[in-house]
Write an enzyme that holds these catalytic residues in place. Sequence first.
Site, short mmCIF file in Angstrom:
data_model
loop_
_atom_site.label_atom_id
_atom_site.label_comp_id
_atom_site.label_asym_id
_atom_site.label_seq_id
_atom_site.Cartn_x
_atom_site.Cartn_y
_atom_site.Cartn_z
N ILE A 7 2.23 6.72 7.41
CA ILE A 7 2.45 5.46 8.13
C ILE A 7 3.92 5.32 8.51
O ILE A 7 4.25 4.95 9.64
CB ILE A 7 1.98 4.27 7.28
CG1 ILE A 7 0.46 4.34 7.06
CG2 ILE A 7 2.35 2.95 7.96
CD1 ILE A 7 -0.07 3.29 6.09
N ASP A 25 13.18 7.84 0.75
CA ASP A 25 11.94 8.20 0.07
C ASP A 25 12.28 9.14 -1.06
O ASP A 25 13.38 9.73 -1.08
CB ASP A 25 10.94 8.86 1.04
CG ASP A 25 9.49 8.66 0.62
OD1 ASP A 25 9.23 8.61 -0.59
OD2 ASP A 25 8.62 8.57 1.51
N ARG A 40 2.72 -3.69 0.70
CA ARG A 40 2.25 -4.50 -0.41
C ARG A 40 3.26 -5.62 -0.67
O ARG A 40 4.46 -5.40 -0.65
CB ARG A 40 2.08 -3.66 -1.69
CG ARG A 40 0.88 -2.72 -1.65
CD ARG A 40 -0.44 -3.47 -1.65
NE ARG A 40 -1.60 -2.60 -1.69
CZ ARG A 40 -2.22 -2.12 -0.63
NH1 ARG A 40 -1.79 -2.42 0.59
NH2 ARG A 40 -3.30 -1.35 -0.77
N ASP A 57 2.89 -9.07 6.55
CA ASP A 57 1.43 -9.00 6.58
C ASP A 57 0.86 -9.06 5.18
O ASP A 57 -0.36 -9.09 5.02
CB ASP A 57 0.98 -7.71 7.28
CG ASP A 57 -0.53 -7.66 7.46
OD1 ASP A 57 -1.11 -8.65 7.95
OD2 ASP A 57 -1.14 -6.63 7.09
N GLU A 72 -1.00 -12.98 -2.90
CA GLU A 72 -2.02 -13.21 -1.88
C GLU A 72 -3.45 -13.27 -2.43
O GLU A 72 -4.33 -13.83 -1.79
CB GLU A 72 -1.95 -12.14 -0.80
CG GLU A 72 -2.36 -10.74 -1.25
CD GLU A 72 -2.19 -9.71 -0.15
OE1 GLU A 72 -3.18 -9.00 0.14
OE2 GLU A 72 -1.09 -9.60 0.43
N HIS A 124 -2.84 -9.81 5.77
CA HIS A 124 -3.18 -8.44 5.37
C HIS A 124 -4.17 -7.81 6.35
O HIS A 124 -5.21 -7.28 5.95
CB HIS A 124 -3.75 -8.43 3.95
CG HIS A 124 -3.51 -7.14 3.23
ND1 HIS A 124 -3.19 -7.07 1.90
CD2 HIS A 124 -3.55 -5.85 3.65
CE1 HIS A 124 -3.04 -5.80 1.53
NE2 HIS A 124 -3.26 -5.05 2.58
#
Length: 335
Positions: free
Chosen positions: A154, A173, A233, A257, A262, A294
């Site tokens: 992604i 990363d 997340r 998002d 949530e 989400h």
Amino acid sequence: MDVLAFGVQADERPLIEAAFAGECEVRCVDVFLTADTAAIAHGHEAISTSVNCELGPETLQALAAGGTRMVAQRSTGFNNIDLDVAEALGLTVFRVSSYSPYSVAEFAWSLAMAVNRNLVRAAIRTRDFDFRLHGLMGRDLHGRTAGIIGTGRIGTAFASIARGFGMRLLGWDVHENPDCRALGMEYVDRDRLLRESDLVSLHVPLLPTTAHLLDARALRLMKDDALLVNSSRGGLIDTEALVGELRKGRFAGVGLDVYEAESGLFFLDKSLEGVDDDVLARLMTFPHVIVTSHQAYYTEDAVGQIIAATLENVRDWGAGRRSPNVIVPRAPEAV
């Protein structure tokens, strides 16, 4: 074999029923699996869950007591499942290890562009026939810096779009991705990425090591006029700390998002109820913040791939086959 699917959206139901037709009986319910709803699964050896189901110890114990032996999660993430308890109870847990990365990457860019160009505010104004431009000025992204935290499939798709905008690419990363290197990405430490980026987008899983990855200290490192996007997340950001920075007038725009609390809110209609989450309520008061529920993954392509992978997981479990999607193996006595 009968499969009970929890947390199924209305658009998702016909796709699941069509995919499973002729394979096994599937029952779709829109309620989310929790300790209070686990009794619904009684007698179902296999169940399927969504990301906002709560599979803590109490829920898993109720499932096991009711005869459930297999859980097929319809998402890549599995932070909602207590894997140690599942293993101790002899449950086999599957996930969908991958699906269209473009669904999430494109939506993350939709959030970035919406907050940068004030699209929601503009649309609301023009519906009231208010065509003024005051307060709607954005910025060119060409030539600016995109900081991408997490450079898997992604993150790479997001970086590719950023390159199309003509942006400088910084990445962080635990492992460098040669595909991102080929796009011209420079890998740097997290602090430098936060300090230099005009746009920061999160694409890492939620793990104990990444919880509140953007805490108060990290948020203070970011530029005052930076854009922040999270389509991964909610727990990656310390939301209270984010609200604190927004109250100081920081950040040109924030697109979320996901939200760390949530569960019990997202995917549900709360429009006629009072929501007692003060942090979320404060977050929603800022005009340059967009919160969506989400939905980044929610395209025909991605959902179709998720359902196909879930069906394959059910098949593999029924046949006793090994699968790369297993995150808790079948207990020896269940083979």
